[in-house]
Motif scaffolding. Structure first.
Motif, PDB file in Angstrom:
ATOM      1  N   SER A  92     103.897  88.999  52.371  1.00 27.34           N
ATOM      2  CA  SER A  92     104.996  90.088  52.170  1.00 27.34           C
ATOM      3  C   SER A  92     105.050  90.980  53.640  1.00 27.34           C
ATOM      4  O   SER A  92     105.880  91.616  53.608  1.00 27.34           O
ATOM      5  CB  SER A  92     104.660  90.810  51.008  1.00 27.34           C
ATOM      6  N   ALA A  93     104.244  90.675  54.489  1.00 23.19           N
ATOM      7  CA  ALA A  93     103.989  91.540  55.825  1.00 23.19           C
ATOM      8  C   ALA A  93     102.773  90.681  56.594  1.00 23.19           C
ATOM      9  O   ALA A  93     102.139  89.956  56.147  1.00 23.19           O
ATOM     10  CB  ALA A  93     103.498  92.792  55.411  1.00 23.19           C
ATOM     11  N   PRO A  94     102.979  91.198  57.860  1.00 24.16           N
ATOM     12  CA  PRO A  94     102.060  90.334  58.730  1.00 24.16           C
ATOM     13  C   PRO A  94     100.700  90.382  58.366  1.00 24.16           C
ATOM     14  O   PRO A  94      99.735  89.696  58.720  1.00 24.16           O
ATOM     15  CB  PRO A  94     102.352  91.136  60.124  1.00 24.16           C
ATOM     16  N   ASP A  95     100.170  91.597  57.616  1.00 21.34           N
ATOM     17  CA  ASP A  95      98.829  91.633  57.481  1.00 21.34           C
ATOM     18  C   ASP A  95      98.514  91.323  55.988  1.00 21.34           C
ATOM     19  O   ASP A  95      97.538  91.681  55.460  1.00 21.34           O
ATOM     20  CB  ASP A  95      98.243  93.167  57.547  1.00 21.34           C
ATOM     21  N   ARG A  96      99.761  90.848  55.548  1.00 20.33           N
ATOM     22  CA  ARG A  96      99.654  90.353  53.874  1.00 20.33           C
ATOM     23  C   ARG A  96      99.958  88.889  53.782  1.00 20.33           C
ATOM     24  O   ARG A  96     100.919  88.555  53.160  1.00 20.33           O
ATOM     25  CB  ARG A  96     100.196  90.976  53.065  1.00 20.33           C
ATOM     26  N   ILE A  97      99.316  87.909  54.532  1.00 17.28           N
ATOM     27  CA  ILE A  97      99.613  86.810  54.413  1.00 17.28           C
ATOM     28  C   ILE A  97      98.804  85.796  53.507  1.00 17.28           C
ATOM     29  O   ILE A  97      97.563  86.119  53.504  1.00 17.28           O
ATOM     30  CB  ILE A  97      99.327  85.983  55.654  1.00 17.28           C
ATOM     31  N   GLU A  98      99.376  85.244  52.537  1.00 15.38           N
ATOM     32  CA  GLU A  98      98.635  84.722  51.215  1.00 15.38           C
ATOM     33  C   GLU A  98      98.239  83.241  51.610  1.00 15.38           C
ATOM     34  O   GLU A  98      97.327  82.710  50.996  1.00 15.38           O
ATOM     35  CB  GLU A  98      99.589  84.885  49.964  1.00 15.38           C
ATOM     36  N   ALA A  99      99.356  82.422  52.294  1.00 17.69           N
ATOM     37  CA  ALA A  99      99.000  81.013  52.618  1.00 17.69           C
ATOM     38  C   ALA A  99      99.780  80.488  53.793  1.00 17.69           C
ATOM     39  O   ALA A  99     100.785  81.074  54.232  1.00 17.69           O
ATOM     40  CB  ALA A  99      99.559  80.077  51.327  1.00 17.69           C
ATOM     41  N   GLU A 100      99.104  79.546  54.464  1.00 19.44           N
ATOM     42  CA  GLU A 100      99.564  78.892  55.615  1.00 19.44           C
ATOM     43  C   GLU A 100      99.429  77.779  55.911  1.00 19.44           C
ATOM     44  O   GLU A 100      98.385  77.284  55.343  1.00 19.44           O
ATOM     45  CB  GLU A 100      98.929  79.980  56.946  1.00 19.44           C
ATOM     46  N   ILE A 101     100.207  77.071  56.549  1.00 18.83           N
ATOM     47  CA  ILE A 101     100.009  75.693  56.841  1.00 18.83           C
ATOM     48  C   ILE A 101     100.718  75.142  58.161  1.00 18.83           C
ATOM     49  O   ILE A 101     101.811  75.784  58.685  1.00 18.83           O
ATOM     50  CB  ILE A 101     100.604  74.647  55.799  1.00 18.83           C
ATOM     51  N   ARG A 102      99.925  74.706  58.925  1.00 18.63           N
ATOM     52  CA  ARG A 102     100.741  74.083  60.444  1.00 18.63           C
ATOM     53  C   ARG A 102     100.457  72.460  60.468  1.00 18.63           C
ATOM     54  O   ARG A 102      99.652  72.088  60.092  1.00 18.63           O
ATOM     55  CB  ARG A 102      99.799  74.762  61.517  1.00 18.63           C
ATOM     56  N   PHE A 103     101.706  71.882  60.849  1.00 20.30           N
ATOM     57  CA  PHE A 103     101.618  70.507  61.149  1.00 20.30           C
ATOM     58  C   PHE A 103     102.733  70.051  62.071  1.00 20.30           C
ATOM     59  O   PHE A 103     103.605  70.833  62.357  1.00 20.30           O
ATOM     60  CB  PHE A 103     102.139  69.847  59.748  1.00 20.30           C
ATOM     61  N   PRO A 104     102.485  69.038  62.786  1.00 18.46           N
ATOM     62  CA  PRO A 104     103.094  68.597  63.932  1.00 18.46           C
ATOM     63  C   PRO A 104     104.850  68.487  63.551  1.00 18.46           C
ATOM     64  O   PRO A 104     105.110  67.923  62.480  1.00 18.46           O
ATOM     65  CB  PRO A 104     102.655  67.514  64.419  1.00 18.46           C
ATOM     66  N   THR A 105     105.763  68.685  64.635  1.00 22.78           N
ATOM     67  CA  THR A 105     107.058  68.426  64.011  1.00 22.78           C
ATOM     68  C   THR A 105     107.461  66.942  64.398  1.00 22.78           C
ATOM     69  O   THR A 105     107.342  66.364  65.364  1.00 22.78           O
ATOM     70  CB  THR A 105     108.050  68.987  65.113  1.00 22.78           C
ATOM     71  N   GLY A 147     110.527  93.773  67.328  1.00 26.35           N
ATOM     72  CA  GLY A 147     111.125  94.996  67.015  1.00 26.35           C
ATOM     73  C   GLY A 147     110.715  95.728  66.009  1.00 26.35           C
ATOM     74  O   GLY A 147     110.591  97.093  65.892  1.00 26.35           O
ATOM     75  N   ARG A 148     110.490  95.108  64.684  1.00 28.40           N
ATOM     76  CA  ARG A 148     109.854  95.549  63.555  1.00 28.40           C
ATOM     77  C   ARG A 148     108.235  95.924  63.584  1.00 28.40           C
ATOM     78  O   ARG A 148     107.796  97.071  62.994  1.00 28.40           O
ATOM     79  CB  ARG A 148     110.271  94.864  62.473  1.00 28.40           C
ATOM     80  N   TRP A 149     107.610  95.111  64.149  1.00 26.70           N
ATOM     81  CA  TRP A 149     106.018  94.925  64.044  1.00 26.70           C
ATOM     82  C   TRP A 149     105.417  95.047  65.251  1.00 26.70           C
ATOM     83  O   TRP A 149     104.066  95.261  65.440  1.00 26.70           O
ATOM     84  CB  TRP A 149     105.489  93.949  63.178  1.00 26.70           C
ATOM     85  N   GLY A 150     106.044  94.774  66.233  1.00 26.68           N
ATOM     86  CA  GLY A 150     105.379  94.305  67.661  1.00 26.68           C
ATOM     87  C   GLY A 150     105.760  95.239  68.619  1.00 26.68           C
ATOM     88  O   GLY A 150     105.814  96.502  68.419  1.00 26.68           O
ATOM     89  N   ALA A 151     105.834  94.740  70.058  1.00 24.95           N
ATOM     90  CA  ALA A 151     105.730  95.259  71.300  1.00 24.95           C
ATOM     91  C   ALA A 151     106.952  96.171  71.281  1.00 24.95           C
ATOM     92  O   ALA A 151     106.932  96.930  72.260  1.00 24.95           O
ATOM     93  CB  ALA A 151     105.660  94.328  72.310  1.00 24.95           C
ATOM     94  N   ALA A 152     108.067  95.830  70.584  1.00 24.68           N
ATOM     95  CA  ALA A 152     109.269  96.242  70.916  1.00 24.68           C
ATOM     96  C   ALA A 152     109.649  97.658  69.829  1.00 24.68           C
ATOM     97  O   ALA A 152     111.071  98.022  69.738  1.00 24.68           O
ATOM     98  CB  ALA A 152     110.522  95.647  70.879  1.00 24.68           C
ATOM     99  N   ARG A 153     108.590  97.862  69.001  1.00 23.99           N
ATOM    100  CA  ARG A 153     108.994  99.064  67.923  1.00 23.99           C
ATOM    101  C   ARG A 153     109.347 100.357  68.814  1.00 23.99           C
ATOM    102  O   ARG A 153     108.914 100.749  69.719  1.00 23.99           O
ATOM    103  CB  ARG A 153     107.721  99.357  67.251  1.00 23.99           C
ATOM    104  N   GLY A 154     110.354 100.973  68.098  1.00 23.10           N
ATOM    105  CA  GLY A 154     110.965 102.061  68.565  1.00 23.10           C
ATOM    106  C   GLY A 154     112.137 101.778  69.960  1.00 23.10           C
ATOM    107  O   GLY A 154     112.897 102.764  70.040  1.00 23.10           O
ATOM    108  N   LEU A 155     112.287 100.623  70.041  1.00 26.09           N
ATOM    109  CA  LEU A 155     113.460 100.116  71.015  1.00 26.09           C
ATOM    110  C   LEU A 155     114.610  99.545  70.328  1.00 26.09           C
ATOM    111  O   LEU A 155     114.356  98.916  69.169  1.00 26.09           O
ATOM    112  CB  LEU A 155     113.022  99.296  72.039  1.00 26.09           C
TER     113      LEU A 155
END
Length: 236
Positions: A22-35, A121-129
């Motif tokens: 629900s947010a960058p600091d509230r990750i419940e599950a994750e998976i990574r795999f090759p395309t 823009g929402r959570w990172g380096a461009a906040r406020g821009l």
């Protein structure tokens, strides 16, 4: 009211990253795999969301940030499909449709760089821009422009990585882009650098290379959107 429980897909040219949270600091599950091939790759992403929802509860929506180019005109018969893409086997593939049909929740889709730009823009380096550009160098090169708080687009989305760029007179490398040859991506994207150098870029000796080139980490003005120190972009 609790925050929406969302799924996300970063569909890159090299790998897929799927998350539930629900947010960058509230990750419940994750998976990574090759395309890999389109069918099995999308099926693996869908199965991850189905299994997670079965174990921990339903999702409210899915967001997809995909390599492109994409058909993004709402109401178009091929909305959510890839157009002709340098990624072998993926041209014309419906990326959004199978996800929506299998999971039965609203699905939004945009380019990987536009998704990353909005995230900055929402959570990172461009906040406020409200006006900035996000650039990424990965398997390819891409950029997303946010202008007045909205992603810039026209008939199609931006394709910054395929801009023509001047080349050094002594550079005989023909370029790796199958459409333009020596565009920005064709000369300096991950595939191009691998073809030039041999090993995959992530295996290069970074520090000796930096010393030879005289590279120094830049110091960005305070408030500049490029001042992020995050270790990896959300691009391909």
């Amino acid at each position: 009211m609790s925050a929406p429980r969302l799924g996300s897909i970063e569909s890159g040219g090299t790998k897929f990253v799927c998350l539930v949270g629900s947010a960058p600091d509230r990750i419940e599950a994750e998976i990574r795999f090759p395309t890999g091939e389109p069918g099995p790759t999308l099926a693996r992403a869908i199965a991850f969301f189905q299994e997670t929802a079965a174990a921990t509860g339903p999702l409210d929506a899915i967001g997809i940030a995909s390599f492109g180019p994409l058909e993004l005109r709402p109401g178009h018969a091929r909305f959510g499909h890839l157009a002709a893409t340098p990624k072998p086997g993926w041209s014309g593939v419906d990326v959004a449709g199978p996800v929506a049909a299998s999971l039965g929740v609203p699905v939004g889709i945009d380019t990987d760089v536009n998704g990353a730009a909005l995230g900055e823009g929402r959570w990172g380096a461009a906040r406020g821009l409200d006006t900035y550009v996000y650039l990424t160098v990965g398997t390819g090169i891409g950029g997303g422009a946010v202008i007045g708080g909205k992603v810039g687009s026209g008939l199609v989305h931006t394709e910054m990585g395929h801009l023509a760029v001047p080349r050094i007179a002594s550079d005989a490398f023909p370029g790796s882009c199958p459409f333009h040859g020596d565009c920005w991506e064709g000369l300096a994207g991950g595939e191009a650098m691998g073809a030039r150098r041999g090993p995959r870029p992530r295996n290069w000796p970074a520090k000796p290379c930096a010393r030879r080139c005289g590279w120094r980490r830049p110091t960005w003005p305070r408030g500049c959107a490029t001042s992020s120190t995050r270790p990896r972009p959300s691009g391909s």
